[in-house]
Design a protein around this motif. Structure first.
Motif, mmCIF file in Angstrom:
data_model
loop_
_atom_site.group_PDB
_atom_site.id
_atom_site.type_symbol
_atom_site.label_atom_id
_atom_site.label_comp_id
_atom_site.label_asym_id
_atom_site.label_seq_id
_atom_site.Cartn_x
_atom_site.Cartn_y
_atom_site.Cartn_z
ATOM 1 N N PHE A 37 23.239 -35.256 -14.448
ATOM 2 C CA PHE A 37 21.859 -35.690 -14.589
ATOM 3 C C PHE A 37 21.815 -37.172 -14.255
ATOM 4 C CE2 PHE A 37 20.374 -31.948 -16.998
ATOM 5 C CZ PHE A 37 21.593 -31.391 -17.326
ATOM 6 N N ARG A 38 20.618 -37.665 -13.977
ATOM 7 C CA ARG A 38 20.494 -39.100 -13.729
ATOM 8 C C ARG A 38 19.167 -39.600 -14.253
ATOM 9 N NH1 ARG A 38 20.071 -39.028 -7.074
ATOM 10 N NH2 ARG A 38 17.966 -38.110 -6.934
ATOM 11 N N GLN A 39 19.173 -40.861 -14.611
ATOM 12 C CA GLN A 39 17.956 -41.492 -15.095
ATOM 13 C C GLN A 39 17.821 -42.851 -14.431
ATOM 14 O OE1 GLN A 39 17.574 -41.653 -19.370
ATOM 15 N NE2 GLN A 39 15.384 -42.009 -19.231
ATOM 16 N N ALA A 40 16.811 -42.933 -13.588
ATOM 17 C CA ALA A 40 16.513 -44.188 -12.904
ATOM 18 C C ALA A 40 15.664 -45.057 -13.819
ATOM 19 C CB ALA A 40 15.792 -43.904 -11.597
ATOM 20 N N PRO A 41 15.653 -46.362 -13.599
ATOM 21 C CA PRO A 41 14.856 -47.257 -14.437
ATOM 22 C C PRO A 41 13.385 -46.831 -14.476
ATOM 23 C CG PRO A 41 16.327 -48.519 -13.043
ATOM 24 C CD PRO A 41 16.440 -47.093 -12.589
ATOM 25 N N GLY A 42 12.849 -46.679 -15.665
ATOM 26 C CA GLY A 42 11.453 -46.328 -15.828
ATOM 27 C C GLY A 42 11.109 -44.877 -15.560
ATOM 28 N N PRO A 88 19.148 -46.092 -1.839
ATOM 29 C CA PRO A 88 18.671 -46.788 -3.039
ATOM 30 C C PRO A 88 17.975 -45.875 -4.038
ATOM 31 C CG PRO A 88 18.300 -48.147 -1.119
ATOM 32 C CD PRO A 88 18.788 -46.826 -0.607
ATOM 33 N N ASP A 89 17.385 -44.776 -3.580
ATOM 34 C CA ASP A 89 16.742 -43.840 -4.503
ATOM 35 C C ASP A 89 17.740 -43.122 -5.413
ATOM 36 O OD1 ASP A 89 14.157 -42.791 -2.154
ATOM 37 O OD2 ASP A 89 14.229 -44.465 -3.574
ATOM 38 N N ASP A 90 19.002 -43.212 -5.080
ATOM 39 C CA ASP A 90 20.038 -42.590 -5.919
ATOM 40 C C ASP A 90 20.468 -43.519 -7.060
ATOM 41 O OD1 ASP A 90 21.403 -41.360 -2.870
ATOM 42 O OD2 ASP A 90 20.295 -40.183 -4.359
ATOM 43 N N THR A 91 19.959 -44.737 -7.071
ATOM 44 C CA THR A 91 20.308 -45.674 -8.130
ATOM 45 C C THR A 91 19.827 -45.154 -9.487
ATOM 46 O OG1 THR A 91 20.272 -47.603 -6.675
ATOM 47 C CG2 THR A 91 19.886 -47.992 -9.025
ATOM 48 N N ALA A 92 20.754 -45.031 -10.414
ATOM 49 C CA ALA A 92 20.438 -44.480 -11.732
ATOM 50 C C ALA A 92 21.687 -44.527 -12.597
ATOM 51 C CB ALA A 92 19.957 -43.034 -11.611
ATOM 52 N N VAL A 93 21.485 -44.285 -13.884
ATOM 53 C CA VAL A 93 22.605 -43.985 -14.762
ATOM 54 C C VAL A 93 22.848 -42.483 -14.661
ATOM 55 C CG1 VAL A 93 23.498 -44.006 -17.102
ATOM 56 C CG2 VAL A 93 22.050 -45.888 -16.298
ATOM 57 N N TYR A 94 24.057 -42.111 -14.366
ATOM 58 C CA TYR A 94 24.428 -40.708 -14.206
ATOM 59 C C TYR A 94 25.140 -40.216 -15.465
ATOM 60 C CZ TYR A 94 23.058 -40.632 -9.328
ATOM 61 O OH TYR A 94 22.316 -40.661 -8.170
#
Length: 125
Positions: A37-42, A88-94
């Motif tokens: 799973f991933r969570q991008a800022p906001g 850049p759209d893949d930037t997130a906490v995984y």
């Protein structure tokens, strides 16, 4: 003690690759599917991919198909996520999570039994 230890995150340029690992312990690995799973800022946390560790069946969300590959090493109770052609759209906490197999193609976050701590992936443009 149940543990899912995610690692491998970092900073990479667009077009680059990273390999994440999720090492599981303290529960019966074969009883679950493992998802990333991933969570991008906001943004809300979203399911990215999953694997049935028994038969190897995989699922990917459309935005990562052809770029990400999930695999498992059952002897090591470890799941990997190879991420290529990052943008850049893949930037997130995984995060990796263990959930029942019937949820592996929908990946609802509220059905995850066990969560690992996240690993940050930052893709620069």
């Amino acid at each position: 003690e149940v543990q899912l230890q995610a690692s491998g995150g970092g900073l990479v340029q667009a077009g680059g690759s990273l390999r994440l690992s999720c090492a599981a312990s303290g529960f019966t690995f074969a009883d679950y599917a493992i998802g990333w799973f991933r969570q991008a800022p906001g943004k809300v946390r979203e399911g990215v991919t999953s694997i049935d560790v028994i038969d190897g069946t995989t699922y990917y969300r459309n935005s990562v198909k052809g770029r990400f590959t999930i695999s498992s090493d059952n002897a090591k109770n470890t799941v990997y996520l190879q991420m290529n052609s990052l943008n850049p759209d893949d930037t997130a906490v995984y995060y990796c999570g263990a959930l029942r197999r019937r949820y592996r193609t929908t990946l609802p976050t509220n059905r995850v039994h066990y969560w690992g701590k996240g690993t940050l992936v930052t893709v620069s443009s």
